[in-house]
Design a protein around this motif. Structure first.
Motif, PDB file in Angstrom:
ATOM      1  N   ASP A 448      27.709 -22.274  23.664  1.00 34.07           N
ATOM      2  CA  ASP A 448      29.096 -21.806  23.580  1.00 34.07           C
ATOM      3  C   ASP A 448      30.082 -22.964  23.562  1.00 34.07           C
ATOM      4  O   ASP A 448      31.106 -22.921  22.852  1.00 34.07           O
ATOM      5  N   GLN A 449      29.819 -23.990  24.342  1.00 31.24           N
ATOM      6  CA  GLN A 449      30.751 -25.113  24.441  1.00 31.24           C
ATOM      7  C   GLN A 449      30.944 -25.792  23.092  1.00 31.24           C
ATOM      8  O   GLN A 449      32.063 -26.125  22.710  1.00 31.24           O
ATOM      9  N   ALA A 450      29.861 -25.971  22.341  1.00 34.26           N
ATOM     10  CA  ALA A 450      29.970 -26.595  21.032  1.00 34.26           C
ATOM     11  C   ALA A 450      30.719 -25.695  20.054  1.00 34.26           C
ATOM     12  O   ALA A 450      31.540 -26.167  19.256  1.00 34.26           O
ATOM     13  N   LEU A 451      30.454 -24.392  20.105  1.00 33.34           N
ATOM     14  CA  LEU A 451      31.135 -23.460  19.213  1.00 33.34           C
ATOM     15  C   LEU A 451      32.629 -23.421  19.503  1.00 33.34           C
ATOM     16  O   LEU A 451      33.455 -23.373  18.575  1.00 33.34           O
ATOM     17  N   ASP A 452      33.000 -23.430  20.770  1.00 29.60           N
ATOM     18  CA  ASP A 452      34.419 -23.394  21.122  1.00 29.60           C
ATOM     19  C   ASP A 452      35.131 -24.676  20.695  1.00 29.60           C
ATOM     20  O   ASP A 452      36.288 -24.643  20.267  1.00 29.60           O
TER      21      ASP A 452
END
Length: 824
Positions: A448-452
């Motif tokens: 999720d962190q990379a997508l955000d």
């Protein structure tokens, strides 16, 4: 003749011969111009590809009453239980009057969750949440808008430009979204919503969406025209039985006006006969004033189901599928759709709530009513996005909910840069692409962190595209485009604290910076974004003047604020530094291959002109340069893959091992056979001194030819690149072919054009050395994926042979020091 020119000409002639020999009959497509459209009226009431109407496609579509918001009263709801709200919070944006301070807009609320249903139908003020970092980011992309010549020219070319924003000050991302088209018809879904005394506030950017209600139906038949030729009989999905045994209903699927080129965005008359009708269609829309549910967007259900239609196992097979099969014209047939899972290592387990990165690309429109493809190249389009696995309340199936982060230049269709739900970007009856173009979406699970982090960067660039960094328009250039600026967003995300790390992050960074350094405008924009996020004091790194957001508008040092700090360079050097992300298809394949090489699974969701009823249209795959000429395009792709990536640290060790092993084998064999011998004394001191002075020039000549030119021909163009995923046995066969041709080339050269080698190049001892060299160069290329190690090994071998192991004397036996002549 100069030996360099002679050898270069020979290599080029040999290359041409190999290309022609490799092209069987029918492999190179015939190139024809589009014939005039048949059956069109003599007066131009309908456009054609050759004579488009002098209007934007958006203006033509808006002539239909079904394209206007007032056709769908908010107080009307569809049959209970057959439809669900398309989003918890959604509504239509309305641009406020000029002069009202701050980045806020009005929203006519169309959906709200149960605690706030009383707000539906009200027009409320919509602004940003009171968060310091969010406020700084909004101000970073807030700008005054003043149209220049680029915007005026774009309007004259019938592109949709934000005329209502021209002359306004302090336009932020909300107002640039609301005012992007001539009318207030941008509908959005909201996330991170808070209800305040002033209205609504959001902590996340809005997502463009189409249709306030969603249903799942199977089309039974179109109904006979009786004043309304757009009516269809459908049967709803019954979750209890898991099939389409629910109630029947009459709905409207309007045939909207054709675009300025005479093409219909989606032809609903082919839905019932489509093979995709078996799995049904997601329909989005709302009841019209007469109470009939009217579809505004449609999408095949089969494509977005989590369960894949088929599976490809193994890294090599997955890589081959990406490079060859995914866009194979024989597979991309009108009306077709499929879902394919690529497993390079382990099987993915998509679960409810999982998220993944989306990579999107589309191709061209072919057929009689198709668009022209200049220079046999279909550039297509590229975007990032994300997919989340959700359990649909209507079907109870797991499906991918897809959002595209579209960085989109101004266009005739009125497609607005920014995040878009699949219903808007693909299935919208007014401007969606699912009916006109072949689409390929690749999903890969990421944290999720990379997508955000990526979503944030794409939102910032999308907002800049909508405002044109103050110029009002964003245009496509080699340096600024959907793919270049999506890649910029990824690079900035990678180099932030939230981006992917480890070997995957390093591989993506290497892909984005093939020459080891990032573009100056990318570095500057990363610095501006960092300052905006953190609020740290400091100055943006100087990087000279640049052109802003592809607008053609110069942005100088006199500009102030964070927005003035953003740059979009049009300099040739910067475009070359991001060469790997210049064409959408090349970037799509390269990103996909990088994820597969790191063992990550990939899901491909493909559609081809759904439902495929129009025989005058055909899907055209996206290509690289000259991809329409398949042998030439394939050769250029291989050459690009071989030459552009420099030697990376991880390849140095294997390349040195190959060099050492080659030397350990070739030198003893050469000395034992008497072929490799030290040069004999006999030249005068003056001649030896002159020879030493000329050694750097001879070394440079040998680097160009034979080393570089022969490696380009026999390795770069002939050998499949490691990214193509060939099995070891097939790669060994290609290496044997390459080495064999490399060895045979030398006697041919000696006989036809390089007379000094006429006798030597037929010597079995020389041919043995050539075989060993060919194998070593092929192995170095296969291990590194770069042609540089092979070129260096080839160059060192020839240089040492000529200067230290008797090669020059064998080429020119009459002269003891004939080193000035270069060998091929």
């Amino acid at each position: 003749m100069n030996p360099i020119r002679r050898s270069a000409r020979a290599v080029l002639l040999a290359l041409l011969g190999l290309l022609l020999a490799a092209a069987p009959a029918g492999l190179v497509p015939s190139i024809t111009t589009l014939p005039p459209a048949r059956g069109e009226p003599s007066t131009q009431t309908q456009g054609t590809p050759q004579a488009p109407l002098a209007s934007s496609s958006d203006a033509l579509i808006r002539r239909s009453p079904w394209s206007r918001p007032e056709a769908y009263p908010i107080d009307l709801e569809p049959a209970d239980g057959l439809y669900r709200p398309h989003a918890a919070w959604m509504g239509r944006l309305i641009l406020p009057s000029a002069g009202d301070g701050g980045d806020w807009v009005w929203i006519e609320l169309e959906q709200a969750p149960e605690p706030h249903r009383e707000l539906v139908g009200q027009t409320l003020r919509l602004g940003w949440a009171d968060q310091p970092e969010l406020d700084r980011l909004v101000r970073a992309v807030t700008t005054d808008i003043r149209f220049g010549e680029s915007a005026r020219q774009a309007r004259e070319d019938h592109n949709v430009v934000p005329d209502r924003l021209n002359g306004r000050s302090a336009i932020g991302p909300l107002q640039s979204l609301a005012g992007a088209r001539p009318d207030d018809d941008v509908t959005v879904a909201l996330e991170g919503v808070s209800v305040t005394a002033e209205g609504l506030s959001i902590a996340l950017p809005p997502v463009q969406i189409t249709g306030r209600w969603e249903g799942l139906v199977q089309v039974l038949e179109p109904l006979p025209a009786a004043g309304d030729g757009d009516l269809f009989r459908v049967r709803h999905f019954e979750a209890g039985s898991g099939d389409f045994s629910g109630p029947e209903e009459t709905i409207r699927i309007p045939q909207l006006p054709r675009d300025r080129f005479g093409r219909r965005v989606i032809d609903p008359l082919g839905l019932a006969a489509s093979p995709l009708n078996r799995e049904g269609w997601w329909i989005n829309g709302a009841p019209a004033a007469d109470g009939i549910f009217t579809v505004q967007a449609i999408d095949p259900r089969a494509v977005t189901l989590v369960e894949a239609g088929r599976t490809i196992e193994g890294k090599g097979a997955a890589l081959r599928y990406i490079h060859r099969d995914n866009w194979d014209p024989r597979r991309r047939q009108r009306g077709r759709a499929d879902s394919t899972e690529l497993h390079p290592g382990h099987r993915p387990d998509w679960k409810e709530g999982d998220r993944g990165l989306l990579m999107h690309s589309f191709g061209g429109i072919g057929g009689v009513d198709g668009e022209r493809s200049p220079a046999w190249t279909v550039s297509g389009h590229f975007a990032f996005g994300e997919a989340e696995v959700v359990r649909d309340p209507l079907s109870r199936d797991l499906r991918f909910q897809i959002t595209y982060h579209q960085i989109y230049a101004n266009n005739p269709n009125g497609i607005v840069s920014g995040s878009q739900d699949r219903s808007t970007y693909a299935g919208d009856l007014r401007r969606g692409w699912v009916g006109l173009r072949p689409i390929s979406d690749a999903l890969v699970p990421l944290p999720d962190q990379a997508l955000d982090a990526l979503a944030l960067q794409t939102e910032l660039i999308s907002a800049r595209y909508r405002s044109g960094d103050g110029g009002g328009v964003a245009l496509v250039t080699p340096a600024t485009s959907c793919v270049q600026d999506s890649s910029q967003a990824l690079w900035i995300a990678l180099n932030s604290a939230d981006g992917p790390v480890g070997s995957l992050g390093e591989a993506l960074n290497d892909l984005l910076t093939p020459f080891g350094t990032a573009r100056s405008d990318w570095r500057r924009n990363a610095d501006v974004t960092r300052l905006a996020r953190t609020g740290e004091p400091g100055s943006v790194a100087e990087s000279g003047l640049g052109l802003s957001a592809g607008t053609g508008r110069w942005q100088g040092e006199a500009d102030t604020g964070w927005s003035a700090g953003f740059q979009s360079s049009q300099r040739l050097l910067d475009a070359l530094l991001s060469l790997r992300s210049m064409l959408p298809r090349r970037a799509f394949d390269a990103y996909a291959a990088t994820f597969l090489q790191h063992g990550l699974p990939l899901r491909l969701l493909n559609t081809d002109q759904i439902p495929g009823r129009d025989p005058r249209l055909d899907p055209v795959p996206a290509t690289g340069v000259l991809g329409g000429l398949r042998p030439v395009g394939e050769a250029l792709r291989r050459l690009s893959d071989a030459l552009i990536p420099p030697l990376r640290r991880g390849s140095i060790g294997p390349s040195l091992l190959v060099l050492g092993f080659y030397a350990a084998v070739a030198i003893p064999i050469g000395r034992t056979s008497g072929f490799l011998i030290p040069p004999q004394p006999g030249a005068s001191g003056e001649a030896r001194s002159r020879s030493r002075l000329l050694l750097p020039l001879r070394a440079l000549q040998l680097l160009i030819t034979p080393a570089l030119l022969e490696e380009v021909l026999f390795r770069g163009l002939l050998l499949p690149h490691p990214l193509e995923g060939l099995s070891p046995w097939r790669m060994a066969a290609w290496i044997a072919l390459s080495t064999g041709l490399f060895v045979l080339y030398h006697p041919l050269a000696g006989r036809l054009w390089y007379r000094p080698g006429r006798t030597l190049f037929r010597d079995p001892r020389f041919l043995t050395q050539a075989t060993l060299l060919g194998l070593a160069c092929s192995l170095a290329y296969g291990l590194s994926g770069s042609l540089l190690p092979a070129v260096l090994i080839h160059w060192l071998a020839v240089l040492i042979w000529l200067e230290a192991l008797g090669g020059a004397a064998r080429l020119h036996p009459q002269s003891p020091l004939p080193e000035r002549r270069a060998a091929p």
